[in-house]
Motif scaffolding. Sequence first.
Motif, mmCIF file in Angstrom:
data_model
loop_
_atom_site.group_PDB
_atom_site.id
_atom_site.type_symbol
_atom_site.label_atom_id
_atom_site.label_comp_id
_atom_site.label_asym_id
_atom_site.label_seq_id
_atom_site.Cartn_x
_atom_site.Cartn_y
_atom_site.Cartn_z
ATOM 1 N N LYS A 130 0.829 -1.200 0.000
ATOM 2 C CA LYS A 130 0.000 0.000 0.000
ATOM 3 C C LYS A 130 0.873 1.265 0.000
ATOM 4 C CE LYS A 130 -4.164 -1.913 2.060
ATOM 5 N NZ LYS A 130 -5.069 -1.524 0.973
ATOM 6 N N VAL A 131 2.055 1.181 0.626
ATOM 7 C CA VAL A 131 2.943 2.348 0.651
ATOM 8 C C VAL A 131 3.553 2.577 -0.723
ATOM 9 C CG1 VAL A 131 5.122 3.225 1.537
ATOM 10 C CG2 VAL A 131 3.466 2.191 3.102
ATOM 11 N N HIS A 132 4.004 1.492 -1.365
ATOM 12 C CA HIS A 132 4.745 1.635 -2.607
ATOM 13 C C HIS A 132 3.861 1.610 -3.847
ATOM 14 C CE1 HIS A 132 7.946 0.138 0.193
ATOM 15 N NE2 HIS A 132 8.579 1.134 -0.396
ATOM 16 N N LEU A 133 2.625 1.182 -3.720
ATOM 17 C CA LEU A 133 1.739 1.099 -4.871
ATOM 18 C C LEU A 133 0.374 1.631 -4.477
ATOM 19 C CD1 LEU A 133 1.656 0.113 -7.805
ATOM 20 C CD2 LEU A 133 0.792 -2.069 -6.969
ATOM 21 N N PRO A 134 0.174 2.952 -4.568
ATOM 22 C CA PRO A 134 -1.084 3.552 -4.143
ATOM 23 C C PRO A 134 -2.289 2.950 -4.852
ATOM 24 C CG PRO A 134 0.573 5.230 -4.659
ATOM 25 C CD PRO A 134 1.113 3.927 -5.118
ATOM 26 N N GLN A 135 -2.145 2.569 -6.122
ATOM 27 C CA GLN A 135 -3.237 1.936 -6.853
ATOM 28 C C GLN A 135 -2.715 0.638 -7.427
ATOM 29 O OE1 GLN A 135 -5.652 4.619 -9.300
ATOM 30 N NE2 GLN A 135 -4.053 6.122 -8.929
ATOM 31 N N ARG A 136 -3.540 -0.385 -7.350
ATOM 32 C CA ARG A 136 -3.106 -1.663 -7.899
ATOM 33 C C ARG A 136 -2.848 -1.522 -9.382
ATOM 34 N NH1 ARG A 136 -7.348 -5.157 -5.367
ATOM 35 N NH2 ARG A 136 -7.897 -5.621 -7.509
ATOM 36 N N GLU A 137 -1.743 -2.110 -9.833
ATOM 37 C CA GLU A 137 -1.372 -2.008 -11.244
ATOM 38 C C GLU A 137 -2.490 -2.503 -12.148
ATOM 39 O OE1 GLU A 137 0.152 -3.387 -15.074
ATOM 40 O OE2 GLU A 137 -0.611 -4.637 -13.462
ATOM 41 N N ALA A 138 -3.211 -3.529 -11.692
ATOM 42 C CA ALA A 138 -4.242 -4.113 -12.536
ATOM 43 C C ALA A 138 -5.454 -3.215 -12.703
ATOM 44 C CB ALA A 138 -4.685 -5.471 -11.966
ATOM 45 N N ALA A 139 -5.539 -2.117 -11.949
ATOM 46 C CA ALA A 139 -6.682 -1.208 -12.062
ATOM 47 C C ALA A 139 -6.285 0.154 -12.595
ATOM 48 C CB ALA A 139 -7.358 -1.059 -10.698
ATOM 49 N N LEU A 140 -5.024 0.338 -12.950
ATOM 50 C CA LEU A 140 -4.543 1.664 -13.329
ATOM 51 C C LEU A 140 -5.205 2.193 -14.599
ATOM 52 C CD1 LEU A 140 -0.716 1.606 -12.573
ATOM 53 C CD2 LEU A 140 -2.462 3.045 -11.529
ATOM 54 N N ALA A 141 -5.372 1.336 -15.589
ATOM 55 C CA ALA A 141 -5.915 1.817 -16.861
ATOM 56 C C ALA A 141 -7.313 2.394 -16.685
ATOM 57 C CB ALA A 141 -5.929 0.676 -17.882
ATOM 58 N N LEU A 142 -8.108 1.765 -15.839
ATOM 59 C CA LEU A 142 -9.446 2.284 -15.578
ATOM 60 C C LEU A 142 -9.397 3.547 -14.740
ATOM 61 C CD1 LEU A 142 -11.598 -0.919 -14.918
ATOM 62 C CD2 LEU A 142 -11.881 0.732 -16.761
ATOM 63 N N SER A 143 -8.538 3.556 -13.714
ATOM 64 C CA SER A 143 -8.499 4.699 -12.808
ATOM 65 C C SER A 143 -7.990 5.958 -13.514
ATOM 66 C CB SER A 143 -7.615 4.387 -11.595
ATOM 67 O OG SER A 143 -6.271 4.185 -11.981
ATOM 68 N N LEU A 144 -7.147 5.807 -14.537
ATOM 69 C CA LEU A 144 -6.633 6.976 -15.249
ATOM 70 C C LEU A 144 -7.734 7.774 -15.944
ATOM 71 C CD1 LEU A 144 -3.301 5.799 -16.920
ATOM 72 C CD2 LEU A 144 -3.602 7.411 -15.033
ATOM 73 N N LEU A 145 -8.832 7.098 -16.282
ATOM 74 C CA LEU A 145 -9.919 7.782 -16.969
ATOM 75 C C LEU A 145 -10.605 8.795 -16.064
ATOM 76 C CD1 LEU A 145 -11.446 4.716 -18.834
ATOM 77 C CD2 LEU A 145 -9.999 6.518 -19.792
ATOM 78 N N GLN A 146 -10.446 8.632 -14.745
ATOM 79 C CA GLN A 146 -11.044 9.578 -13.797
ATOM 80 C C GLN A 146 -10.010 10.557 -13.233
ATOM 81 O OE1 GLN A 146 -12.177 6.127 -13.556
ATOM 82 N NE2 GLN A 146 -13.812 6.924 -14.843
ATOM 83 N N GLU B 49 -5.062 16.270 -14.134
ATOM 84 C CA GLU B 49 -3.636 16.554 -14.288
ATOM 85 C C GLU B 49 -2.887 16.426 -12.973
ATOM 86 O OE1 GLU B 49 -0.465 17.414 -16.744
ATOM 87 O OE2 GLU B 49 -2.561 17.395 -17.381
ATOM 88 N N ASP B 50 -3.542 16.820 -11.870
ATOM 89 C CA ASP B 50 -2.846 16.892 -10.587
ATOM 90 C C ASP B 50 -2.874 15.589 -9.792
ATOM 91 O OD1 ASP B 50 -2.316 19.563 -11.116
ATOM 92 O OD2 ASP B 50 -4.202 20.228 -10.166
ATOM 93 N N ASP B 51 -3.883 14.739 -10.022
ATOM 94 C CA ASP B 51 -3.996 13.545 -9.185
ATOM 95 C C ASP B 51 -3.566 12.268 -9.892
ATOM 96 O OD1 ASP B 51 -6.077 13.570 -10.924
ATOM 97 O OD2 ASP B 51 -7.655 13.188 -9.452
ATOM 98 N N ALA B 52 -2.937 12.356 -11.048
ATOM 99 C CA ALA B 52 -2.423 11.166 -11.715
ATOM 100 C C ALA B 52 -1.199 10.652 -10.963
ATOM 101 C CB ALA B 52 -2.043 11.478 -13.154
ATOM 102 N N PRO B 53 -1.059 9.332 -10.803
ATOM 103 C CA PRO B 53 0.105 8.778 -10.108
ATOM 104 C C PRO B 53 1.409 9.199 -10.779
ATOM 105 C CG PRO B 53 -1.573 7.098 -10.436
ATOM 106 C CD PRO B 53 -2.011 8.287 -11.227
ATOM 107 N N ALA B 54 2.401 9.426 -9.985
ATOM 108 C CA ALA B 54 3.677 9.930 -10.518
ATOM 109 C C ALA B 54 4.581 8.819 -11.040
ATOM 110 C CB ALA B 54 4.400 10.713 -9.420
ATOM 111 N N ASP B 55 4.342 7.577 -10.594
ATOM 112 C CA ASP B 55 5.272 6.493 -10.930
ATOM 113 C C ASP B 55 4.708 5.554 -11.994
ATOM 114 O OD1 ASP B 55 3.258 5.584 -9.332
ATOM 115 O OD2 ASP B 55 4.537 4.333 -8.049
ATOM 116 N N LEU B 56 3.953 6.093 -12.943
ATOM 117 C CA LEU B 56 3.372 5.262 -13.984
ATOM 118 C C LEU B 56 4.432 4.796 -14.974
ATOM 119 C CD1 LEU B 56 0.096 7.215 -14.843
ATOM 120 C CD2 LEU B 56 0.288 5.048 -13.629
ATOM 121 N N PRO B 57 4.211 3.633 -15.601
ATOM 122 C CA PRO B 57 5.174 3.150 -16.599
ATOM 123 C C PRO B 57 4.994 3.811 -17.965
ATOM 124 C CG PRO B 57 3.431 1.541 -16.282
ATOM 125 C CD PRO B 57 3.187 2.615 -15.267
#
Length: 519
Positions: free
Chosen positions: A127-143, A146-154
């Motif tokens: 939970k500390v190192h991965l605020p959002q599960r990788e398997a849900a990132l593509a969906l979460s990005l749609l919401q 500019e300011d709340d996108a995760p900084a460590d995306l691939p």
Amino acid sequence: MLKMIVVDDSELTRRGICESVNWEMMDIQIVGEASDGLEAMVLIHDTDPDIIICDIRMPKLDGIALINEVLPSHPSLQVIFFSGYSDKEYLKNAIKLSAVDYLYKPLQLHELIGAVEKAKKKCLNKKVHLPQREAALALSLLQCGEDDAPADLPLDLHAPMVTLILQMSVAGEHVADRDYDSQLDDRLLASRHYLAFHKAAAQIFEGKFVMSCVGKGYILHANVSPDFLIRQTAEVKLQPLLTTLDTMQADVVVGISNLCADLKYLHDAYDEARAAIRAAFLLGYGRIIFYRDLSRKPFVPAQDLQRELYDSILANDFTKATSFLNNYIDDLAACREQDIPQIKEALASIAYWLSQQAGKQNSESGQNISEFIRFAPDIDTVRRYLLLLLQRHIDNISNLDNKSRIVLEVEQYITQNYDKELSIRDIAQRVFVTPNYLCYLYKKNTGRTLNQFILDTKMKKARRLVCETNMKFGEIADALGYANQNYFTRLFTKYFGESPRAYRNKYGSLSLPAPEEEE
């Protein structure tokens, strides 16, 4: 508080695990129990637990198989296995699945608590190192803004991107099976193949992508070069996605958006990929569908064309009917994807009519037909279904005895030629019997005279022309094959109990006044 579930086929064991420890003091909430692997699979998808304590040997689906199924879509799940068997193969499999611990029955309380503590630490670290599960990132990005996108995306959200949607279909199975098409079964199908598709995508996009399970497939955002959408380039690079499944039972379709320049346009790209994937109903599976190539041709209901199909079937011209049906469906397949609901309605009306001709007129047939077409993966599946119904009708005609066939041919001829002056002599000549025998045969098979059927057919048409048109009554008489208007008026008045004018005044549906004329 972390969520935990307990899975064991023994109620006594489950109760012991749940009641022997004050889990709330350990910041653990037990959110459910399951008695077998299949029940646990549903529970995992419903509750999204952090930790699972799971028996190895269970009915329906064992613990190893269960975790293999759910781990792709729940990669943060921490697993504690236990078993009454000291089987080394089970231990090896548990190690492969990165289980937190493997305990033996009867469970020792300190070992159980220790295993859960280890699982807690892993959960908290993730939970500390991965605020959002990788398997849900593509969906979460749609919401994301500019300011709340995760900084460590691939992937770089300000570089050129495309959105892809991959969808799977099991050909020939589960069509119109509402249980199969439920959200749970969709998720199971997607999670089963998640790792395989993720691996293929990683090679195609060199790791610069995120991917989520959605429906019976996946949504994927990826960085690409500006020339990626050149057809030859994209089709070659994306081909591994179409060949990932190693079974002939399943097909894949890939819908791909236009190029997206920035995060703020990502939802537009998603909508484009969705439109492309919906078009798979018209275009079929096993292919890549580009949003830019979608048809702009609107669907226009064509009742006259359907009537032409029906007339050719009623005339027993099945070669013409088959060719017409195929051409009509080809024309529908060339329409735009947003008209698919209306296209399905048109196909359902044809299917229902064919089912009636095939003798399937029970009360459930309409609902079953609608369900079939609603869940059919593509229009070619519907095509095969309609051709099957047509073949059943052909078979029914072929199986009629000679006398029944004569009656059918006579009725079809009268229905198609109501606008002519029909004589029993002429009709008898068409079916190669004498007029007297035809009258006898028809009365014996139907319980009414042939003249009565002719009159019924003409009067039904007359009623429609009187009520739904502004034709003069002389014109209506001509349209029904009556040379004399007065004779038609007498027949109509006797049949319906009112003159054509009185009937039109009472039941006519047109607002325009009827032409003045003598009856």
